[in-house]
Design a protein around this motif. Structure first.
Motif, PDB file in Angstrom:
ATOM      1  N   LEU A   1      17.099 -17.129 -14.145  1.00  0.00           N
ATOM      2  CA  LEU A   1      16.597 -17.753 -12.924  1.00  0.00           C
ATOM      3  C   LEU A   1      17.181 -16.953 -11.763  1.00  0.00           C
ATOM      4  N   HIS A   2      16.387 -16.048 -11.216  1.00  0.00           N
ATOM      5  CA  HIS A   2      16.872 -15.117 -10.196  1.00  0.00           C
ATOM      6  C   HIS A   2      16.862 -15.765  -8.819  1.00  0.00           C
ATOM      7  N   TYR A   3      17.927 -15.534  -8.060  1.00  0.00           N
ATOM      8  CA  TYR A   3      17.995 -16.043  -6.693  1.00  0.00           C
ATOM      9  C   TYR A   3      16.969 -15.295  -5.842  1.00  0.00           C
ATOM     10  N   LEU A   4      16.173 -16.031  -5.115  1.00  0.00           N
ATOM     11  CA  LEU A   4      15.322 -15.420  -4.104  1.00  0.00           C
ATOM     12  C   LEU A   4      15.992 -15.507  -2.738  1.00  0.00           C
ATOM     13  N   ARG A   5      16.603 -16.665  -2.466  1.00  0.00           N
ATOM     14  CA  ARG A   5      17.345 -16.845  -1.217  1.00  0.00           C
ATOM     15  C   ARG A   5      18.326 -17.991  -1.414  1.00  0.00           C
ATOM     16  N   LEU A   6      19.559 -17.787  -1.004  1.00  0.00           N
ATOM     17  CA  LEU A   6      20.553 -18.852  -1.009  1.00  0.00           C
ATOM     18  C   LEU A   6      20.354 -19.663   0.265  1.00  0.00           C
ATOM     19  N   VAL A   7      20.039 -20.938   0.110  1.00  0.00           N
ATOM     20  CA  VAL A   7      19.740 -21.787   1.248  1.00  0.00           C
ATOM     21  C   VAL A   7      20.963 -22.587   1.683  1.00  0.00           C
ATOM     22  N   LYS A   8      21.757 -23.065   0.724  1.00  0.00           N
ATOM     23  CA  LYS A   8      22.932 -23.860   1.067  1.00  0.00           C
ATOM     24  C   LYS A   8      23.999 -23.654   0.017  1.00  0.00           C
ATOM     25  N   GLN A   9      25.234 -23.525   0.480  1.00  0.00           N
ATOM     26  CA  GLN A   9      26.373 -23.442  -0.412  1.00  0.00           C
ATOM     27  C   GLN A   9      27.554 -24.102   0.302  1.00  0.00           C
ATOM     28  N   THR A  10      28.071 -25.176  -0.266  1.00  0.00           N
ATOM     29  CA  THR A  10      29.189 -25.865   0.352  1.00  0.00           C
ATOM     30  C   THR A  10      30.264 -26.122  -0.694  1.00  0.00           C
ATOM     31  N   TYR A  11      31.444 -26.462  -0.190  1.00  0.00           N
ATOM     32  CA  TYR A  11      32.576 -26.757  -1.059  1.00  0.00           C
ATOM     33  C   TYR A  11      33.303 -27.997  -0.553  1.00  0.00           C
TER      34      TYR A  11
END
Length: 152
Positions: free
Chosen positions: A137-147
């Motif tokens: 499942l290839h990333y096309l665009r990272l939209v959100k990443q939180t921690y």
């Protein structure tokens, strides 16, 4: 993985502030959470010693020239734990989890380019005993990443 520990509202408040700015000085956090600087430092140290908190630099792989990211879903025969442990030894595997559902194990693979990705998948992942099927499942665009888990 850290064992579960009881944390109170002050611990959660400290964690929230560190999630916003991991370099925030204890002197600035202390009044925000109602503690002295020394007590705040002790709490942060205790959270780190227990493995509840890590203070690290989070990088943007694309900004570092590592432009190929994909999840791979893996079906295994036999013990999924041994496959997950072998995957965890691969440097390009940034995240490895044993799951229930369509796949047995899921891993996030981060590489410089598609040729490096092909090499990791074909030469290293497929070579792990027990791996029977892989779906990418290839990333096309990272939209959100939180921690910011566990402080709400």
């Amino acid at each position: 993985m850290a064992a579960a520990f009881d944390i109170d509202e002050i611990d959660k408040a400290i964690i929230r502030e560190l999630q916003n700015d991991g370099r925030m000085p204890y002197a600035r956090i202390a009044p925000m959470v109602g503690l002295s600087q020394a007590a705040t430092r002790q709490r942060v140290n205790r959270l780190m010693e227990r493995g509840v908190v890590q203070i690290v630099a989070v990088t943007d792989p694309v900004g570092l020239g590592v432009g190929y990211q994909a999840w791979i879903g893996i079906n295994v025969s036999g013990d999924a734990r041994s496959v997950a442990e072998a995957l965890a030894e691969i440097n390009e595997a940034e995240y490895v989890v044993i799951v229930a559902g369509r796949f047995d194990v899921i891993a996030e693979i981060v590489c410089a380019d598609s040729e490096a990705f092909i090499s990791v998948v074909n030469d290293r992942v497929r070579a792990i005993p027990g791996v029977i099927d892989i779906e990418t499942l290839h990333y096309l665009r990272l939209v959100k990443q939180t921690y910011n888990w566990g402080t709400g």
